[in-house]
Design an enzyme around this catalytic site. Sequence first.
Site, PDB file in Angstrom:
ATOM      1  N   SER A 116      -2.263  -9.258  11.494  1.00 56.90           N
ATOM      2  CA  SER A 116      -2.324  -8.648  10.166  1.00 56.90           C
ATOM      3  C   SER A 116      -2.711  -9.714   9.151  1.00 56.90           C
ATOM      4  CB  SER A 116      -0.968  -8.061   9.792  1.00 56.90           C
ATOM      5  OG  SER A 116      -0.939  -7.841   8.390  1.00 56.90           O
ATOM      6  N   HIS A 151      -6.053  -6.356  11.891  1.00 56.39           N
ATOM      7  CA  HIS A 151      -5.240  -5.319  11.238  1.00 56.39           C
ATOM      8  C   HIS A 151      -5.266  -5.547   9.728  1.00 56.39           C
ATOM      9  CE1 HIS A 151      -2.000  -2.291  11.279  1.00 56.39           C
ATOM     10  NE2 HIS A 151      -1.440  -3.004  10.313  1.00 56.39           N
ATOM     11  N   ASP A 205      -3.900  -4.248   6.209  1.00 54.25           N
ATOM     12  CA  ASP A 205      -2.856  -3.459   5.553  1.00 54.25           C
ATOM     13  C   ASP A 205      -3.276  -3.113   4.134  1.00 54.25           C
ATOM     14  OD1 ASP A 205      -0.698  -3.216   7.481  1.00 54.25           O
ATOM     15  OD2 ASP A 205      -0.595  -5.400   7.396  1.00 54.25           O
ATOM     16  N   MET A 232      -2.495  -1.378   0.788  1.00 51.75           N
ATOM     17  CA  MET A 232      -1.332  -0.891   0.029  1.00 51.75           C
ATOM     18  C   MET A 232      -1.778  -0.605  -1.407  1.00 51.75           C
ATOM     19  SD  MET A 232       1.540  -3.555   1.359  1.00 51.75           S
ATOM     20  CE  MET A 232       1.692  -3.969   3.109  1.00 51.75           C
ATOM     21  N   HIS A 249      -4.917   0.130   8.189  1.00 53.98           N
ATOM     22  CA  HIS A 249      -3.627   0.826   8.069  1.00 53.98           C
ATOM     23  C   HIS A 249      -3.435   1.210   6.610  1.00 53.98           C
ATOM     24  CE1 HIS A 249       1.072   0.276   8.445  1.00 53.98           C
ATOM     25  NE2 HIS A 249       0.724   1.521   8.198  1.00 53.98           N
ATOM     26  N   MET A 267      -1.517   2.469   3.681  1.00 48.01           N
ATOM     27  CA  MET A 267      -0.194   2.764   3.121  1.00 48.01           C
ATOM     28  C   MET A 267      -0.434   3.176   1.667  1.00 48.01           C
ATOM     29  SD  MET A 267       1.780  -0.391   4.907  1.00 48.01           S
ATOM     30  CE  MET A 267       0.213  -1.180   5.312  1.00 48.01           C
ATOM     31  N   MET A 280       6.071   2.034  12.851  1.00 47.17           N
ATOM     32  CA  MET A 280       6.492   0.978  11.918  1.00 47.17           C
ATOM     33  C   MET A 280       7.884   0.505  12.327  1.00 47.17           C
ATOM     34  SD  MET A 280       4.143   0.262   9.716  1.00 47.17           S
ATOM     35  CE  MET A 280       5.181  -0.978   8.949  1.00 47.17           C
ATOM     36  N   ASP A 325       4.247  -2.239  14.593  1.00 42.53           N
ATOM     37  CA  ASP A 325       3.906  -3.051  13.422  1.00 42.53           C
ATOM     38  C   ASP A 325       5.166  -3.434  12.647  1.00 42.53           C
ATOM     39  OD1 ASP A 325       2.742  -4.136  11.151  1.00 42.53           O
ATOM     40  OD2 ASP A 325       1.616  -2.332  10.588  1.00 42.53           O
TER      41      ASP A 325
END
Length: 211
Positions: A7, A32, A34, A36, A65, A67, A136, A172
Amino acid sequence: MVKIAPSILSADFANLGKEIKALEQAGADMIHIDVMDGHYVPNLTFGAGVVKALRAYTTLPFDVHLMVTEPDKMIPWFAKAGADIITVHLETSPHLDKILMSIKDYGLKAGVSLNPSTPEEGLKYILDRLDQILVMSVNPGFGGQSFIDSQLEKISNIKQMIGDRAIEIEVDGGINPLTAAECIAAGADILVAGSSIFVGGEYQKNINNLR
Ligand code: DX5
Ligand code: ZN
């Protein structure tokens, strides 16, 4: 063998291109990312523009991913920016089936993620649309948190639900050599790790330790 997805949340944000190249050389299987939005989770990270800029630095798959509170709005952005896999949170939409179809319409792999408190039963009627399920093992938002042990049972339950479908289970949060072994034993196919890969700067050694 288990796949390792570093990540970049734990990477040096001032040198992301260089970091991604180093991860590829160290044997990462995918990158990966992330995403957000500061709403679904308190933290704010990368937009599609950053993903597009990073695309030139590696041929490894980009595992995005999301979020975010409005994943349906952002899928086209990240698809066009060069994502290979897009994962959305089960908790974020009452129209998950439709969202998964839209990811597939871009020719990408589709994933669904479950927060630690979300039961796996919600996956039942979307299994045939999924390429991966992201469990998660921390509450999303920040790197460096401790692995939540209750998620091991969820991983084995999902493994059972999947049966012979070609769906990979990704875990994760809080992954280190110890929790990695527990996740693999429970049925994990892909491990996401930030802190334990970037610590000390020895990416290859750290990735090998997780395998
Ligand atoms: C948390 C992110 C994770 C995080 C993992 O919201 O989804 O990918 O970066 O970080 P570590 O490995 O430090 O727990
Ligand atoms: Zn993640």
